[in-house]
Design a protein around this motif. Structure first.
Motif, PDB file in Angstrom:
ATOM      1  N   MET A   1       0.825  -1.208   0.000  1.00  0.00           N
ATOM      2  CA  MET A   1       0.000   0.000   0.000  1.00  0.00           C
ATOM      3  C   MET A   1       0.866   1.268   0.000  1.00  0.00           C
ATOM      4  SD  MET A   1      -3.185  -0.875  -0.243  1.00  0.00           S
ATOM      5  CE  MET A   1      -2.408  -1.887  -1.517  1.00  0.00           C
ATOM      6  N   ALA A   2       2.015   1.204   0.664  1.00  0.00           N
ATOM      7  CA  ALA A   2       2.926   2.353   0.616  1.00  0.00           C
ATOM      8  C   ALA A   2       3.423   2.583  -0.795  1.00  0.00           C
ATOM      9  CB  ALA A   2       4.107   2.122   1.570  1.00  0.00           C
ATOM     10  N   VAL A   3       3.721   1.505  -1.508  1.00  0.00           N
ATOM     11  CA  VAL A   3       4.154   1.633  -2.907  1.00  0.00           C
ATOM     12  C   VAL A   3       3.004   2.114  -3.779  1.00  0.00           C
ATOM     13  CG1 VAL A   3       4.974   0.345  -4.921  1.00  0.00           C
ATOM     14  CG2 VAL A   3       6.019  -0.034  -2.689  1.00  0.00           C
ATOM     15  N   ALA A   4       1.788   1.640  -3.504  1.00  0.00           N
ATOM     16  CA  ALA A   4       0.630   2.113  -4.264  1.00  0.00           C
ATOM     17  C   ALA A   4       0.477   3.626  -4.139  1.00  0.00           C
ATOM     18  CB  ALA A   4      -0.637   1.401  -3.780  1.00  0.00           C
ATOM     19  N   ASP A   5       0.626   4.136  -2.919  1.00  0.00           N
ATOM     20  CA  ASP A   5       0.540   5.586  -2.714  1.00  0.00           C
ATOM     21  C   ASP A   5       1.652   6.310  -3.467  1.00  0.00           C
ATOM     22  OD1 ASP A   5      -1.621   5.148  -1.040  1.00  0.00           O
ATOM     23  OD2 ASP A   5      -0.459   5.333   0.807  1.00  0.00           O
ATOM     24  N   ALA A   6       2.860   5.740  -3.451  1.00  0.00           N
ATOM     25  CA  ALA A   6       3.974   6.366  -4.162  1.00  0.00           C
ATOM     26  C   ALA A   6       3.755   6.335  -5.672  1.00  0.00           C
ATOM     27  CB  ALA A   6       5.283   5.659  -3.812  1.00  0.00           C
ATOM     28  N   LEU A   7       3.192   5.258  -6.174  1.00  0.00           N
ATOM     29  CA  LEU A   7       2.890   5.165  -7.605  1.00  0.00           C
ATOM     30  C   LEU A   7       1.914   6.249  -8.035  1.00  0.00           C
ATOM     31  CD1 LEU A   7       2.506   1.294  -7.917  1.00  0.00           C
ATOM     32  CD2 LEU A   7       4.135   2.661  -9.234  1.00  0.00           C
ATOM     33  N   THR A   8       0.857   6.434  -7.269  1.00  0.00           N
ATOM     34  CA  THR A   8      -0.133   7.446  -7.640  1.00  0.00           C
ATOM     35  C   THR A   8       0.420   8.856  -7.502  1.00  0.00           C
ATOM     36  OG1 THR A   8      -1.073   7.354  -5.398  1.00  0.00           O
ATOM     37  CG2 THR A   8      -2.099   5.969  -7.064  1.00  0.00           C
ATOM     38  N   ALA A   9       1.362   9.048  -6.564  1.00  0.00           N
ATOM     39  CA  ALA A   9       1.992  10.362  -6.437  1.00  0.00           C
ATOM     40  C   ALA A   9       2.882  10.656  -7.635  1.00  0.00           C
ATOM     41  CB  ALA A   9       2.800  10.437  -5.142  1.00  0.00           C
ATOM     42  N   LEU A  10       3.608   9.638  -8.114  1.00  0.00           N
ATOM     43  CA  LEU A  10       4.489   9.818  -9.263  1.00  0.00           C
ATOM     44  C   LEU A  10       3.721   9.866 -10.571  1.00  0.00           C
ATOM     45  CD1 LEU A  10       7.379   7.363  -8.269  1.00  0.00           C
ATOM     46  CD2 LEU A  10       7.545   9.851  -8.428  1.00  0.00           C
ATOM     47  N   HIS A  11       2.628   9.130 -10.639  1.00  0.00           N
ATOM     48  CA  HIS A  11       1.876   8.999 -11.885  1.00  0.00           C
ATOM     49  C   HIS A  11       0.389   8.925 -11.546  1.00  0.00           C
ATOM     50  CE1 HIS A  11       0.474   7.872 -15.744  1.00  0.00           C
ATOM     51  NE2 HIS A  11       1.618   7.396 -16.202  1.00  0.00           N
ATOM     52  N   PRO A  12      -0.308  10.044 -11.450  1.00  0.00           N
ATOM     53  CA  PRO A  12      -1.697  10.064 -10.967  1.00  0.00           C
ATOM     54  C   PRO A  12      -2.655   9.178 -11.761  1.00  0.00           C
ATOM     55  CG  PRO A  12      -0.800  12.282 -11.015  1.00  0.00           C
ATOM     56  CD  PRO A  12       0.208  11.415 -11.705  1.00  0.00           C
ATOM     57  N   ASP A  13      -2.333   8.888 -13.012  1.00  0.00           N
ATOM     58  CA  ASP A  13      -3.249   8.090 -13.835  1.00  0.00           C
ATOM     59  C   ASP A  13      -2.971   6.590 -13.772  1.00  0.00           C
ATOM     60  OD1 ASP A  13      -4.574  10.362 -14.707  1.00  0.00           O
ATOM     61  OD2 ASP A  13      -3.201  10.656 -16.393  1.00  0.00           O
ATOM     62  N   VAL A  14      -2.024   6.159 -12.964  1.00  0.00           N
ATOM     63  CA  VAL A  14      -1.672   4.749 -12.919  1.00  0.00           C
ATOM     64  C   VAL A  14      -2.874   3.925 -12.465  1.00  0.00           C
ATOM     65  CG1 VAL A  14      -0.825   4.743 -10.548  1.00  0.00           C
ATOM     66  CG2 VAL A  14       0.113   3.115 -12.188  1.00  0.00           C
ATOM     67  N   ARG A  15      -3.005   2.731 -13.051  1.00  0.00           N
ATOM     68  CA  ARG A  15      -4.074   1.815 -12.663  1.00  0.00           C
ATOM     69  C   ARG A  15      -3.472   0.750 -11.747  1.00  0.00           C
ATOM     70  NH1 ARG A  15      -7.925  -1.783 -16.779  1.00  0.00           N
ATOM     71  NH2 ARG A  15      -9.258  -2.689 -15.147  1.00  0.00           N
ATOM     72  N   ILE A  16      -3.942   0.692 -10.515  1.00  0.00           N
ATOM     73  CA  ILE A  16      -3.375  -0.217  -9.524  1.00  0.00           C
ATOM     74  C   ILE A  16      -4.381  -1.305  -9.168  1.00  0.00           C
ATOM     75  CG2 ILE A  16      -2.543  -0.417  -7.144  1.00  0.00           C
ATOM     76  CD1 ILE A  16      -1.421   2.417  -7.464  1.00  0.00           C
ATOM     77  N   THR A  17      -3.919  -2.536  -9.221  1.00  0.00           N
ATOM     78  CA  THR A  17      -4.725  -3.680  -8.826  1.00  0.00           C
ATOM     79  C   THR A  17      -3.938  -4.482  -7.801  1.00  0.00           C
ATOM     80  OG1 THR A  17      -5.660  -3.812 -11.052  1.00  0.00           O
ATOM     81  CG2 THR A  17      -5.972  -5.728  -9.611  1.00  0.00           C
ATOM     82  N   ALA A  18      -4.540  -4.751  -6.658  1.00  0.00           N
ATOM     83  CA  ALA A  18      -3.895  -5.564  -5.634  1.00  0.00           C
ATOM     84  C   ALA A  18      -4.460  -6.976  -5.687  1.00  0.00           C
ATOM     85  CB  ALA A  18      -4.127  -4.968  -4.260  1.00  0.00           C
ATOM     86  N   LEU A  19      -3.574  -7.953  -5.649  1.00  0.00           N
ATOM     87  CA  LEU A  19      -3.986  -9.348  -5.543  1.00  0.00           C
ATOM     88  C   LEU A  19      -4.086  -9.723  -4.071  1.00  0.00           C
ATOM     89  CD1 LEU A  19      -1.906 -11.405  -8.149  1.00  0.00           C
ATOM     90  CD2 LEU A  19      -4.312 -10.759  -8.293  1.00  0.00           C
ATOM     91  N   GLY A  20      -5.089 -10.526  -3.732  1.00  0.00           N
ATOM     92  CA  GLY A  20      -5.215 -10.957  -2.351  1.00  0.00           C
ATOM     93  C   GLY A  20      -6.019 -12.231  -2.252  1.00  0.00           C
ATOM     94  N   THR A  21      -6.262 -12.643  -1.020  1.00  0.00           N
ATOM     95  CA  THR A  21      -7.088 -13.817  -0.764  1.00  0.00           C
ATOM     96  C   THR A  21      -8.192 -13.429   0.207  1.00  0.00           C
ATOM     97  OG1 THR A  21      -5.951 -14.665   1.207  1.00  0.00           O
ATOM     98  CG2 THR A  21      -4.991 -15.210  -0.937  1.00  0.00           C
ATOM     99  N   ALA A  22      -9.228 -14.243   0.247  1.00  0.00           N
ATOM    100  CA  ALA A  22     -10.383 -13.922   1.085  1.00  0.00           C
ATOM    101  C   ALA A  22     -10.068 -13.955   2.565  1.00  0.00           C
ATOM    102  CB  ALA A  22     -11.529 -14.888   0.767  1.00  0.00           C
ATOM    103  N   ARG A  23      -8.963 -14.596   2.956  1.00  0.00           N
ATOM    104  CA  ARG A  23      -8.664 -14.724   4.378  1.00  0.00           C
ATOM    105  C   ARG A  23      -7.566 -13.777   4.851  1.00  0.00           C
ATOM    106  NH1 ARG A  23      -5.974 -20.758   4.148  1.00  0.00           N
ATOM    107  NH2 ARG A  23      -3.804 -20.162   3.780  1.00  0.00           N
ATOM    108  N   GLY A  24      -7.085 -12.914   3.998  1.00  0.00           N
ATOM    109  CA  GLY A  24      -5.982 -12.029   4.367  1.00  0.00           C
ATOM    110  C   GLY A  24      -6.453 -10.663   4.833  1.00  0.00           C
ATOM    111  N   LEU A  25      -5.552  -9.932   5.487  1.00  0.00           N
ATOM    112  CA  LEU A  25      -5.863  -8.581   5.963  1.00  0.00           C
ATOM    113  C   LEU A  25      -6.147  -7.611   4.826  1.00  0.00           C
ATOM    114  CD1 LEU A  25      -3.251  -8.052   8.831  1.00  0.00           C
ATOM    115  CD2 LEU A  25      -5.702  -8.403   9.060  1.00  0.00           C
TER     116      LEU A  25
END
Length: 386
Positions: free
Chosen positions: A31-55
């Motif tokens: 999530m820290a990298v996601a925030d940095a990505l959007t700060a560097l490139h506001p139009d970036v499309r971010i998708t996080a992979l996860g599982t149903a049992r994770g935080l």
């Protein structure tokens, strides 16, 4: 970074997939990298992979990012029934991940280890009629996990928190930490932070926490030392964990406050309020505490492969903290070390400087910059082949 990062050649948003689900130690750096990505490139499309049992099911939406769920692939360290089921889980998770890659037109994958990282690394390798997706790996722990060891074999860039992680040719950059922490000026926010927790301005403050779930052994030792701490004039801010309870003595009139809470939603204010911390030494904890220059007594988790001790060693060796075994964290030790440090301002100041010098405040921006440069290079190469 090159100015072209803000101007993709084909006009479509750069698409980044973050693979780091499971625990806060994987999700928070992502999530820290996601925030940095959007700060560097506001139009970036971010998708996080996860599982149903994770935080990540809570943390990712709270931060405003899109989450796709796949089958978890825990990698068993011993022969169990999970080992028998592993091949099928891997195939299913890779298939699901490839669908995500296709849906979001992924340009680059950033992997942080954990249950979703291995499927992402395998899916990124491409195959028949499928293009290869570039991978950037970040290893937060002092000893790399199995998923990152596998992914590093074919990754374009490998980044790590500390030297000696076990990943060949890894570039040491620290652990990505959210901007609320890296931008924190503890001295400037001290008064506001102490007022928020009901702590006095003129009293040394000990911050105690054991990660998102708390730590029962730390809770017992510090709470049992409450009387001695009060007699030494030390106030306490103690996050004991939502699933735990705390047995506290009745304070005497005039005692410094002992503020006990299940969870701290504003760790930035907690760090600003404190003069010293007693905490575990997970990779994210060490990264945040050192980034803000807070002296700490690190108490590594007594189970596992010893990586928590290794996480803390760079800060401890630099003079920014102390290391104590879980079994040695007694009420007497807590009272004595708190009194010795919190009544010695010159030593605390030296520890603050040492911790801050070890901390990495720009790790998130560096990971984001690497990933964006690789994504743009890949686009340019595909454009030339058309």
């Amino acid at each position: 970074m090159n100015d072209s990062v803000n101007r993709p050649a084909d006009g479509a948003p750069i698409s980044v997939v973050l693979a780091g689900g499971g625990t806060a130690g994987h999700v928070e750096p992502a999530m820290a990298v996601a925030d940095a990505l959007t700060a560097l490139h506001p139009d970036v499309r971010i998708t996080a992979l996860g599982t149903a049992r994770g935080l990540e099911t809570r943390l990712v939406p709270e931060r405003g990012y899109h989450l796709e769920l796949i089958t978890p692939v825990p990698l068993p360290r011993k022969p169990t029934g999970d080992l028998v089921r592993l091949p099928g889980r891997v195939r299913r998770a890779v298939r699901q991940t490839r669908h995500v890659f296709d849906d979001v037109a992924v340009d680059v994958v950033i992997g942080f280890g954990g249950y979703v990282a291995l499927p992402a690394y395998l899916a990124a390798r491409g195959g028949v009629r499928r293009r290869r997706v570039p991978v950037v790996i970040h290893e937060a722990n002092a000893t790399a996990g199995i998923a990152n060891k596998v992914g590093a074999r074919s990754a374009q860039r490998v980044l790590s928190a500390v030297p000696g992680s076990g990943l060949k040719d890894a570039e040491v950059i620290g652990v990505p930490v959210r901007a609320a922490i890296t931008a924190l000026d503890r001295a400037a926010q001290r008064a506001e932070a102490r007022a928020a927790f009901g702590l006095p301005d003129d009293t040394p403050v000990l911050l105690v926490f054991g990660g998102s779930q708390g730590a029962a052994s730390i809770n017992r030792a510090v709470s049992a030392a409450a009387g001695e701490l009060a007699r030494s004039g030390v106030a306490v801010l103690h996050a004991y964990g939502a699933k735990n309870t705390l047995d506290l003595r009745t304070p005497e009139p005039g005692d410094p406050p002992y503020v006990a809470v299940p969870y701290l939603n504003r760790m930035d204010l907690a760090y600003a309020a404190a003069d010293l911390a007693i905490c575990r030494s997970g990779a994210m904890t060490v990264a945040e505490v050192s980034a803000v220059g807070l002296p700490a007594v690190y108490v590594p988790l007594p189970i596992g492969n010893g990586e928590q001790r290794l996480n803390a060693l760079p800060v401890v060796n630099a003079g920014g903290g102390l290391l104590v075994d879980d079994a040695d964290l007694t009420p007497r030790f807590v009272a004595e070390v708190a009194d010795a440090l919190l009544t010695d301002p010159p030593r605390l100041s030296a520890m603050t400087s040492a911790a801050a010098q070890v901390g990495h405040r720009d790790a998130a921006e560096r990971v984001a910059a690497v990933a964006l440069d690789i994504a743009l290079s890949g686009r340019a190469a595909r454009g030339r082949r058309r």
